[in-house]
Design a protein around this motif. Structure first.
Motif, PDB file in Angstrom:
ATOM      1  N   TYR A  74       0.803  -1.216   0.000  1.00 33.71           N
ATOM      2  CA  TYR A  74       0.000   0.000   0.000  1.00 33.71           C
ATOM      3  C   TYR A  74       0.840   1.272   0.000  1.00 33.71           C
ATOM      4  CZ  TYR A  74      -3.465  -3.375   1.704  1.00 33.71           C
ATOM      5  OH  TYR A  74      -4.297  -4.467   1.859  1.00 33.71           O
ATOM      6  N   GLN A 101      -7.255   3.062  -2.000  1.00 31.74           N
ATOM      7  CA  GLN A 101      -8.477   2.271  -2.102  1.00 31.74           C
ATOM      8  C   GLN A 101      -8.830   1.649  -0.750  1.00 31.74           C
ATOM      9  OE1 GLN A 101     -10.569   1.617  -5.076  1.00 31.74           O
ATOM     10  NE2 GLN A 101     -11.825   1.169  -3.271  1.00 31.74           N
ATOM     11  N   ALA A 109      -3.341   1.553  -4.404  1.00 36.54           N
ATOM     12  CA  ALA A 109      -3.966   0.470  -3.651  1.00 36.54           C
ATOM     13  C   ALA A 109      -4.220   0.887  -2.200  1.00 36.54           C
ATOM     14  CB  ALA A 109      -3.084  -0.780  -3.696  1.00 36.54           C
TER      15      ALA A 109
END
Length: 434
Positions: free
Chosen positions: A408, A422, A419
């Protein structure tokens, strides 16, 4: 329709008080058919500065058109824009402004171009330190659709109020190309936004529902809009440019609610910065409380307050990391309480977010580690926020909870990647759905 209004803004830099420092806006002039407006996109204004990437804020504009592409998070048939001359030292002349649906790049859809007016006129002046909303224009917009706003300056603006980290291309052309649909004349780009600080959307049916609430009524519950408020992590640093991959974008996609991003890279809760905007407690009214149709604010900020002093210990600390006082958890919590009380006075739900892990970044050190843990414990257990989202645990590396999970993490160990953003949106969505 006479929906425009001008507001002068008190914007003192480097003030010491934690009071919410922006003057309240006067009511908009009366409209025979009021609209229940909702903020559908926003960007917090900043002082002209060098910024993170090359920009045009310090040189400003002269006999040029500026075309800006943004994504709205609410559908509707009515629109208006919000322009800011917050950091202008003289009145700003807007010769003309246009809104249209985006085609691709600097091109716009034929037949969608709408000339905006201000108190019925295409040209207008915005006072120094002021802002202005346009009149209402009819334009059918879909949720998550990109729209293009073009501003034309026949004269010379001087340094421009702007938002540094747009993470989307803005286009510039020489001369008047506000109604140009092809975009061929727009041969220069930057990734900042200029003067444009908001787009608000309404619908013809909203006129019937607006009643006496007026154009600045806040939403309630799941139907209201969400403002995400913070620093560069909220602003989307490390996300893919021109791809709408900030956590605010993912949150709008995930929840279906209008989401407005009011992050500023490098922003501080307690201190103003010439590069990174007014402190959070000073800009909160302008960026959150004045946004129409909002019911919830998510606050993620503080890592710079505690991290700049660590970064300043390095051999070549950036000049932008000033002021860099050593901040305690007690001081930071006092700042959070100022924001919470202001939001509650407006009737907003306040969601607090724990600080993400940042070990391995230039913001990390013994003091930052201690204060971040103390602050995160307070956010989780004090009960002073209406709810909290635990980014710290959701994005931590399994082997070291003080570090971002490599899946991440952006390369600087401080910001998430696409990512990670998200994951942040998913965590906020869980809280909003409770």
């Amino acid at each position: 329709m006479n929906t425009a209004y001008v507001r002068r803004i008190a914007a003192p830099l480097f003030a010491g008080s934690l009071a919410i420092g922006i003057l309240a806006a006067p009511a908009a002039p009366a409209d025979a058919t009021p609209v229940a407006w909702t903020a559908a996109w926003g960007a917090s204004p900043q002082l002209p500065s060098t910024g993170f990437t090359p920009n045009w804020s310090q040189e400003g504009f002269s006999h040029q058109s500026v075309r800006q592409v943004v994504r709205v998070t609410k559908s509707g048939s009515l629109a208006r824009i919000r322009l800011s001359n917050t950091y202008g030292t003289s009145p700003l002349r807007i010769t003309g402004a246009v809104i249209a649906r985006t085609a691709r790049g600097a091109a716009v859809e034929e037949g969608s171009v709408r000339h905006l007016t201000f108190d019925g006129k295409r040209s207008t002046w915005i006072p120094a330190h002021g802002e202005l909303r346009s009149d209402t224009v009819q334009l059918d917009l879909k949720r998550l659709e990109s729209v293009t706003v073009t501003l034309y300056f026949a004269g010379t603006t001087g340094p421009a109020t702007f938002h540094s980290q747009g993470w989307a291309d803005t286009y510039r052309a020489e001369g008047d190309h506000r109604a140009d649909t092809t975009g061929a004349a727009y041969d220069s780009t930057s990734q900042s936004w200029y003067y444009l600080s908001g787009i608000e959307v309404g619908d013809a049916e909203d006129r019937l529902r607006a009643g006496t609430a007026g154009s600045h009524a806040g939403g309630t519950g799941a139907e209201g809009g969400v403002v995400v408020f913070g620093d560069s992590i909220t602003d989307g640093f490390g996300s893919t440019p021109n791809a709408d991959r900030r956590y605010s974008d993912a949150l709008a996609e995930r929840t279906g609610r209008p989401v407005v991003n009011q992050g500023i890279g490098g922003n501080l809760v307690l201190n103003d910065s010439a590069w990174f905007g007014e402190r959070a407690t000073a800009r909160f009214r302008r960026d959150v409380l004045d946004a129409p149709g909002v019911s919830t604010v998510v606050i993620l900020e503080g890592v710079n307050d505690i991290g700049f002093s660590e970064a300043a210990k390095g051999p070549n600390p950036p000049a932008t990391y000033k002021p860099a006082p050593v901040v305690s958890s007690r001081e930071l919590i006092t700042g959070y309480r100022t924001l919470i009380h202001a939001a509650h006075d407006k009737g907003l739900e306040v969601v607090g977010a724990t600080l993400l892990p940042f070990k391995g970044s230039d913001h990390w050190g013994p003091h930052a580690a201690q204060v971040s843990n103390e602050v995160n414990d307070w956010i989780r257990h004090s009960g002073e926020f209406d709810a909290y989202v635990d980014f710290d645990r959701a994005l931590a590396a399994p082997s070291d909870p003080d570090r971002l999970n490599t899946s991440y993490a952006f390369k600087d160990a401080l910001h998430p990647n696409d990512a990670g953003y998200q994951v942040m949106a998913n965590e906020v969505a869980k809280v909003l759905h409770k």
